[in-house]
Design a protein around this motif. Structure first.
Motif, PDB file in Angstrom:
ATOM      1  N   ARG A 167       0.863  -1.191   0.000  1.00 22.11           N
ATOM      2  CA  ARG A 167       0.000   0.000   0.000  1.00 22.11           C
ATOM      3  C   ARG A 167       0.895   1.235   0.000  1.00 22.11           C
ATOM      4  O   ARG A 167       1.709   1.417   0.905  1.00 22.11           O
ATOM      5  CB  ARG A 167      -0.916   0.016   1.214  1.00 22.11           C
ATOM      6  N   ILE A 168       0.756   2.072  -1.008  1.00 23.34           N
ATOM      7  CA  ILE A 168       1.558   3.285  -1.143  1.00 23.34           C
ATOM      8  C   ILE A 168       0.636   4.488  -1.176  1.00 23.34           C
ATOM      9  O   ILE A 168      -0.380   4.487  -1.876  1.00 23.34           O
ATOM     10  CB  ILE A 168       2.405   3.231  -2.441  1.00 23.34           C
ATOM     11  N   ARG A 169       0.993   5.513  -0.419  1.00 24.37           N
ATOM     12  CA  ARG A 169       0.187   6.730  -0.385  1.00 24.37           C
ATOM     13  C   ARG A 169       1.098   7.959  -0.436  1.00 24.37           C
ATOM     14  O   ARG A 169       2.066   8.062   0.317  1.00 24.37           O
ATOM     15  CB  ARG A 169      -0.658   6.801   0.906  1.00 24.37           C
ATOM     16  N   GLY A 170       0.748   8.871  -1.344  1.00 23.87           N
ATOM     17  CA  GLY A 170       1.405  10.175  -1.422  1.00 23.87           C
ATOM     18  C   GLY A 170       2.900  10.118  -1.564  1.00 23.87           C
ATOM     19  O   GLY A 170       3.614  10.870  -0.900  1.00 23.87           O
ATOM     20  N   LEU A 171       3.392   9.242  -2.453  1.00 21.62           N
ATOM     21  CA  LEU A 171       4.846   9.058  -2.575  1.00 21.62           C
ATOM     22  C   LEU A 171       5.427  10.111  -3.522  1.00 21.62           C
ATOM     23  O   LEU A 171       5.006  10.238  -4.675  1.00 21.62           O
ATOM     24  CB  LEU A 171       5.155   7.662  -3.096  1.00 21.62           C
ATOM     25  N   TYR A 172       6.412  10.842  -3.009  1.00 23.64           N
ATOM     26  CA  TYR A 172       7.090  11.886  -3.780  1.00 23.64           C
ATOM     27  C   TYR A 172       8.588  11.629  -3.766  1.00 23.64           C
ATOM     28  O   TYR A 172       9.150  11.221  -2.755  1.00 23.64           O
ATOM     29  CB  TYR A 172       6.835  13.275  -3.169  1.00 23.64           C
ATOM     30  N   LYS A 173       9.223  11.880  -4.910  1.00 24.18           N
ATOM     31  CA  LYS A 173      10.675  11.812  -4.981  1.00 24.18           C
ATOM     32  C   LYS A 173      11.170  12.736  -6.083  1.00 24.18           C
ATOM     33  O   LYS A 173      10.708  12.664  -7.229  1.00 24.18           O
ATOM     34  CB  LYS A 173      11.158  10.381  -5.264  1.00 24.18           C
ATOM     35  N   SER A 174      12.113  13.607  -5.722  1.00 29.80           N
ATOM     36  CA  SER A 174      12.726  14.521  -6.678  1.00 29.80           C
ATOM     37  C   SER A 174      14.230  14.363  -6.640  1.00 29.80           C
ATOM     38  O   SER A 174      14.807  14.011  -5.606  1.00 29.80           O
ATOM     39  CB  SER A 174      12.359  15.981  -6.357  1.00 29.80           C
ATOM     40  N   ARG A 177      12.642   1.047  -6.550  1.00 29.37           N
ATOM     41  CA  ARG A 177      13.777   1.240  -5.652  1.00 29.37           C
ATOM     42  C   ARG A 177      13.350   1.863  -4.328  1.00 29.37           C
ATOM     43  O   ARG A 177      13.961   1.599  -3.291  1.00 29.37           O
ATOM     44  CB  ARG A 177      14.847   2.082  -6.343  1.00 29.37           C
ATOM     45  N   CYS A 178      12.303   2.664  -4.346  1.00 31.94           N
ATOM     46  CA  CYS A 178      11.769   3.206  -3.091  1.00 31.94           C
ATOM     47  C   CYS A 178      11.173   2.088  -2.242  1.00 31.94           C
ATOM     48  O   CYS A 178      11.389   2.024  -1.030  1.00 31.94           O
ATOM     49  CB  CYS A 178      10.711   4.270  -3.377  1.00 31.94           C
ATOM     50  N   ILE A 179      10.424   1.192  -2.870  1.00 28.14           N
ATOM     51  CA  ILE A 179       9.821   0.075  -2.132  1.00 28.14           C
ATOM     52  C   ILE A 179      10.912  -0.830  -1.571  1.00 28.14           C
ATOM     53  O   ILE A 179      10.817  -1.327  -0.442  1.00 28.14           O
ATOM     54  CB  ILE A 179       8.869  -0.730  -3.039  1.00 28.14           C
ATOM     55  N   LEU A 180      11.973  -1.030  -2.348  1.00 25.32           N
ATOM     56  CA  LEU A 180      13.068  -1.893  -1.922  1.00 25.32           C
ATOM     57  C   LEU A 180      13.963  -1.263  -0.866  1.00 25.32           C
ATOM     58  O   LEU A 180      14.824  -1.927  -0.298  1.00 25.32           O
ATOM     59  CB  LEU A 180      13.934  -2.278  -3.125  1.00 25.32           C
ATOM     60  N   GLY A 181      13.782   0.035  -0.620  1.00 23.97           N
ATOM     61  CA  GLY A 181      14.609   0.720   0.355  1.00 23.97           C
ATOM     62  C   GLY A 181      15.948   1.181  -0.196  1.00 23.97           C
ATOM     63  O   GLY A 181      16.814   1.622   0.565  1.00 23.97           O
ATOM     64  N   LEU A 182      16.137   1.104  -1.518  1.00 25.81           N
ATOM     65  CA  LEU A 182      17.382   1.553  -2.127  1.00 25.81           C
ATOM     66  C   LEU A 182      17.405   3.065  -2.307  1.00 25.81           C
ATOM     67  O   LEU A 182      18.471   3.669  -2.431  1.00 25.81           O
ATOM     68  CB  LEU A 182      17.579   0.869  -3.488  1.00 25.81           C
ATOM     69  N   ILE A 183      16.222   3.674  -2.358  1.00 25.96           N
ATOM     70  CA  ILE A 183      16.073   5.125  -2.448  1.00 25.96           C
ATOM     71  C   ILE A 183      15.087   5.560  -1.372  1.00 25.96           C
ATOM     72  O   ILE A 183      14.068   4.905  -1.167  1.00 25.96           O
ATOM     73  CB  ILE A 183      15.559   5.555  -3.844  1.00 25.96           C
ATOM     74  N   THR A 184      15.389   6.650  -0.701  1.00 24.00           N
ATOM     75  CA  THR A 184      14.483   7.186   0.314  1.00 24.00           C
ATOM     76  C   THR A 184      13.592   8.248  -0.323  1.00 24.00           C
ATOM     77  O   THR A 184      14.096   9.244  -0.853  1.00 24.00           O
ATOM     78  CB  THR A 184      15.267   7.816   1.472  1.00 24.00           C
ATOM     79  N   GLU A 220       3.662   0.731   2.774  1.00 26.88           N
ATOM     80  CA  GLU A 220       3.306  -0.311   3.728  1.00 26.88           C
ATOM     81  C   GLU A 220       3.362  -1.671   3.043  1.00 26.88           C
ATOM     82  O   GLU A 220       2.902  -1.828   1.918  1.00 26.88           O
ATOM     83  CB  GLU A 220       1.902  -0.085   4.281  1.00 26.88           C
ATOM     84  N   ILE A 221       3.938  -2.632   3.727  1.00 27.76           N
ATOM     85  CA  ILE A 221       3.936  -4.023   3.301  1.00 27.76           C
ATOM     86  C   ILE A 221       3.295  -4.838   4.416  1.00 27.76           C
ATOM     87  O   ILE A 221       3.758  -4.804   5.561  1.00 27.76           O
ATOM     88  CB  ILE A 221       5.359  -4.523   2.998  1.00 27.76           C
TER      89      ILE A 221
END
Length: 277
Positions: A19-26, A61-68, A75-76
């Motif tokens: 479950r992913i909510r409001g994910l942002y990455k720049s 990569r965000c889900i895997l924890g390789l990128i913050t 949520e898993i």
């Protein structure tokens, strides 16, 4: 006064596996993920499509924890990976197997050592009755069994990755991904670099492995034939957001102008190529 009964607990099956909510990455001034919301039910094979640079790999990569990520929640099984302790995160992420785009096999290891890499790396996996720590001899036998599941003879295990064709390398990468029977499988462009027949073979192996394990799967791909073969559900990522979601079987006739242009490879449409500066 009549009392209102307490709300019934949410059944476990109703909690999305991911479950992913409001994910942002720049990255600097480039906004790659711009508020991604996504639910992936347990046992679903989910495909994410989108053009190059739209953020598909960044999302994985965000889900895997390789990128913050800059903001949002991941949520898993109902547990927020981003706020979990390091130990909790290792346990959660230890449930994930990954097939990388180019195989990402270790040249210095034999094929069987590549397949058994997670089984022989205690810091990379959780160990329990279901996932015991193996000796090298046990891991070698296990690697041979897994190679057979992806259509390769156990004798291939003694070869080096450089001795394998592209299709065989993909199979070995898939074998490594499923070696520890993960609950979640990620596939990054699984058919890239393969001819159409070998691509179909790899897709068939992916479907078989996911069903055999009962895993939840997320694949990102440009290959529309592959997306329809391996996906139950699909979504399109465009300008950092999911702009469409539906059955993978509807990818070619979604009724969404963005999706239709992409899936049919049309030059004209709402998607325009951005010039790099």
């Amino acid at each position: 006064m009549e009392q209102t009964p307490p709300p019934s607990p949410v059944p476990a099956s109703a909690v999305p596996k991911i479950r992913i909510r409001g994910l942002y990455k720049s990255f600097g001034n480039k906004h790659v993920l711009n508020g991604v919301d996504l639910d992936v039910p347990a046992g679903t094979s989910f495909v994410i499509i989108g053009g190059s640079g739209t953020g598909k790999s960044v999302l994985l990569r965000c889900i895997l924890g390789l990128i913050t990520p800059d903001a949002g929640t991941i949520e898993i099984d109902g547990k927020n990976v981003l706020s979990a302790s390091r130990r909790e995160r290792e346990v959660i992420l230890g449930e994930i197997g990954m097939l990388f785009q180019n195989g990402a096999l270790f040249d210095s290891l034999t094929v069987w050592e590549n397949v058994a890499f997670g089984l022989l790396a205690p810091e990379a996996r959780r160990h329990s009755d279901a996932h015991p720590r193996l000796t090298r001899a046990q891991a070698r036998v296990r690697a041979g069994e897994i190679l057979a599941q992806v259509g390769l003879d156990a004798s291939v295990g003694d070869l080096s990755p450089s001795e394998l064709s592209g299709g065989m390398q993909k199979r070995v990468g898939l074998a490594r991904a499923i070696a520890d029977r993960p609950d979640i499988l990620f596939f990054d462009e699984p058919t890239t670099g393969l001819d159409p027949i070998m691509g179909a073979v790899i897709d068939g192996l992916i479907v078989d492995c996911v069903k055999r394990l009962g895993s939840t799967a997320i694949a990102i791909t440009h290959d529309m034939a592959s997306a329809q073969r391996i996906g139950d559900e699909a979504a399109m990522l465009y300008q950092g957001k999911l702009v469409w979601q539906g059955p993978a079987s509807s990818l070619m006739n979604s009724g969404n102008p963005l999706v239709d242009q992409f899936t049919h490879g049309r030059r004209e449409g709402p998607i325009t190529m951005e010039l790099r500066r």
